[in-house]
Design an enzyme around this catalytic site. Sequence first.
Site, short mmCIF file in Angstrom:
data_model
loop_
_atom_site.label_atom_id
_atom_site.label_comp_id
_atom_site.label_asym_id
_atom_site.label_seq_id
_atom_site.Cartn_x
_atom_site.Cartn_y
_atom_site.Cartn_z
N ASP A 1 0.91 -1.47 -0.15
CA ASP A 1 -0.22 -0.06 0.01
C ASP A 1 0.69 1.11 -0.32
O ASP A 1 2.15 1.25 0.92
CB ASP A 1 -0.84 -0.03 1.61
CG ASP A 1 -1.53 0.84 1.07
OD1 ASP A 1 -2.16 1.51 0.39
OD2 ASP A 1 -2.81 1.42 2.22
N GLY A 2 0.22 1.76 -0.10
CA GLY A 2 1.00 3.82 -0.20
C GLY A 2 1.43 3.83 -1.97
O GLY A 2 2.39 5.17 -2.04
N ASN A 3 1.41 3.63 -2.47
CA ASN A 3 1.78 3.23 -4.63
C ASN A 3 1.17 5.46 -4.64
O ASN A 3 2.36 5.68 -5.30
CB ASN A 3 1.69 2.56 -5.19
CG ASN A 3 2.41 1.36 -5.10
OD1 ASN A 3 3.10 1.55 -4.15
ND2 ASN A 3 1.84 0.41 -6.04
N ARG B 1 0.27 7.58 -2.96
CA ARG B 1 0.87 8.81 -1.61
C ARG B 1 1.71 9.03 -1.99
O ARG B 1 3.12 9.90 -2.36
CB ARG B 1 0.47 8.53 -0.73
CG ARG B 1 -1.05 8.83 0.27
CD ARG B 1 -1.07 7.79 0.79
NE ARG B 1 -1.83 6.80 1.12
CZ ARG B 1 -1.43 5.47 2.35
NH1 ARG B 1 -1.64 5.90 3.72
NH2 ARG B 1 -2.00 4.43 1.29
N ARG C 1 -0.49 8.21 -10.53
CA ARG C 1 -0.39 7.78 -9.27
C ARG C 1 0.23 6.22 -10.09
O ARG C 1 1.26 5.22 -9.53
CB ARG C 1 -1.49 6.84 -8.80
CG ARG C 1 -3.08 8.19 -8.09
CD ARG C 1 -4.13 6.77 -8.20
NE ARG C 1 -4.16 6.26 -7.64
CZ ARG C 1 -4.13 6.12 -6.54
NH1 ARG C 1 -3.82 7.31 -5.48
NH2 ARG C 1 -4.09 4.36 -5.40
N HIS D 1 3.03 2.66 -9.30
CA HIS D 1 2.66 1.47 -9.31
C HIS D 1 4.05 1.21 -9.94
O HIS D 1 4.36 0.22 -9.61
CB HIS D 1 1.68 1.48 -10.29
CG HIS D 1 0.27 1.54 -9.23
ND1 HIS D 1 0.22 1.30 -7.97
CD2 HIS D 1 -0.59 2.37 -10.15
CE1 HIS D 1 -1.03 1.96 -7.51
NE2 HIS D 1 -2.01 2.40 -8.69
N SER E 1 -7.34 -6.14 -6.09
CA SER E 1 -8.25 -6.43 -5.50
C SER E 1 -9.83 -5.95 -5.68
O SER E 1 -9.53 -5.52 -6.24
CB SER E 1 -8.45 -5.47 -3.46
OG SER E 1 -8.53 -4.34 -4.40
N THR E 2 -10.24 -7.00 -5.69
CA THR E 2 -12.15 -7.21 -6.47
C THR E 2 -12.20 -5.45 -5.76
O THR E 2 -12.74 -5.50 -7.26
CB THR E 2 -12.70 -7.49 -5.44
OG1 THR E 2 -12.61 -8.73 -5.45
CG2 THR E 2 -14.28 -7.69 -6.01
N GLU E 3 -12.21 -4.76 -5.33
CA GLU E 3 -12.82 -2.81 -5.51
C GLU E 3 -11.90 -2.56 -5.54
O GLU E 3 -12.34 -1.19 -6.22
CB GLU E 3 -12.84 -2.95 -3.29
CG GLU E 3 -13.19 -2.99 -2.75
CD GLU E 3 -12.83 -4.81 -1.70
OE1 GLU E 3 -11.55 -5.69 -2.59
OE2 GLU E 3 -13.95 -5.57 -1.75
N LEU F 1 10.67 -20.91 -3.81
CA LEU F 1 9.99 -20.60 -3.90
C LEU F 1 8.01 -20.22 -4.39
O LEU F 1 8.51 -20.24 -5.40
CB LEU F 1 10.36 -18.72 -3.42
CG LEU F 1 8.82 -17.21 -3.02
CD1 LEU F 1 8.67 -17.35 -1.74
CD2 LEU F 1 10.18 -16.40 -3.73
N GLU G 1 0.78 -13.24 12.73
CA GLU G 1 1.36 -12.19 13.50
C GLU G 1 1.39 -10.78 11.92
O GLU G 1 0.74 -11.33 11.24
CB GLU G 1 2.29 -12.44 13.78
CG GLU G 1 2.51 -13.27 14.67
CD GLU G 1 2.18 -13.00 15.59
OE1 GLU G 1 2.53 -11.50 16.36
OE2 GLU G 1 1.31 -13.80 16.47
C1 FPP Z 1 -1.82 0.18 -3.04
O1 FPP Z 1 -1.16 1.64 -3.16
C2 FPP Z 1 -1.39 -0.29 -4.48
C3 FPP Z 1 -2.40 -1.32 -6.23
C4 FPP Z 1 -3.14 -1.29 -5.39
C5 FPP Z 1 -1.52 -2.19 -6.69
C6 FPP Z 1 -0.26 -2.70 -6.30
C7 FPP Z 1 0.36 -3.27 -7.90
C8 FPP Z 1 2.20 -3.19 -7.84
C9 FPP Z 1 2.89 -2.63 -6.93
C10 FPP Z 1 2.29 -3.76 -9.52
C11 FPP Z 1 1.91 -5.04 -8.82
C12 FPP Z 1 2.68 -5.79 -9.67
C13 FPP Z 1 3.07 -7.07 -9.90
C14 FPP Z 1 3.79 -7.47 -10.99
C15 FPP Z 1 3.01 -7.98 -9.14
P1 FPP Z 1 -2.07 2.99 -2.87
O2 FPP Z 1 -1.90 3.14 -4.70
O3 FPP Z 1 -3.25 2.50 -2.89
O4 FPP Z 1 -1.31 3.30 -2.72
P2 FPP Z 1 -2.08 4.85 -2.17
O5 FPP Z 1 -3.06 4.45 -0.87
O6 FPP Z 1 -1.01 5.74 -1.20
O7 FPP Z 1 -3.30 5.74 -3.25
#
Ligand code: FPP
Length: 256
Positions: free
Chosen positions: A30-32, A34, A43, A47, A75-77, A141, A213
């Site tokens: 989470d946090g991409n 921001r 945004r 990512h 996520s679904t959401e 893995l 945990e």
């Molecule tokens: C949440 O940050 C992040 C996501 C919804 C997407 C995560 C996906 C990736 C990191 C790329 C995945 C790719 C692979 C190959 C696994 P947010 O957008 O909700 O950030 P925010 O809460 O700061 O708005």
Amino acid sequence: MDSNSDHHERCEAWGLDSSRIPKHVAIIMDGNGRWAKERGESRVFGHINGIDSVRLSVESALELGVKHLTLYAFSTENWNRPKEEVDALMDLLVDTLVKEVSELSNKGVRLRTIGDTAALPDSCQAQLKKAAESTSHQNQLELILALSYSSKWEMVEAVKSIIASGRKAEDVTAEVIADHLTTKDVPDPELMIRTSGEHRISNFLLWQMAYTEFHFSSVLWPDFGKEEFIGAIRDYQNRERRFGGVLDTNHNVQTK
Ligand code: FPP
């Protein structure tokens, strides 16, 4: 894979007990958004930079001997996000798979997905299928991407298939339910990490995380590196896991 003593030394160098590495770690990345906003970027830029953290988490998991790593990638959401962002995430997934799958395979990573992947664009489904097939023999893995996933979706699907199987109500047990989840052949995660300072579970592995945990990090996902991953494992090792029972000195559960 290297010898047990190499593994032991490597863990020790990080201040970790090699005999108590979690087998399964799940992450809410989470946090991409921001992270990108702080830099005045879109945004999607967040990512894209989140991919480096995915790579570092996979490398750390391999180094420590974690056997299953589940990443909540979509996520679904998340379908409710603006179309441009959804499209960009799907493109990013396909591009990353195309670029990284042979490297993943060389490192011994087997790739699979959980979630309603039939809802993903065809190109995504095709790449995921290809990546899963070409890495199916790997065993260092298992990298599990949760895509179009939510726990409530998964549980509804499980109930439907239990009913379809014709089981009687008295024959439905916790084991039967677990056997109908998308994670049926994966041990429950011992550790769940969520980045960006949010303290929610967000419809992720609700059944599977009954005794997990939780490690909440304030770091935004694109800044979550190896030190942070290892710090989360250290935090986990400092906890006592009781499962509602009593632990012996080897941290084995004696009673439930
Ligand atoms: C949440 O940050 C992040 C996501 C919804 C997407 C995560 C996906 C990736 C990191 C790329 C995945 C790719 C692979 C190959 C696994 P947010 O957008 O909700 O950030 P925010 O809460 O700061 O708005």
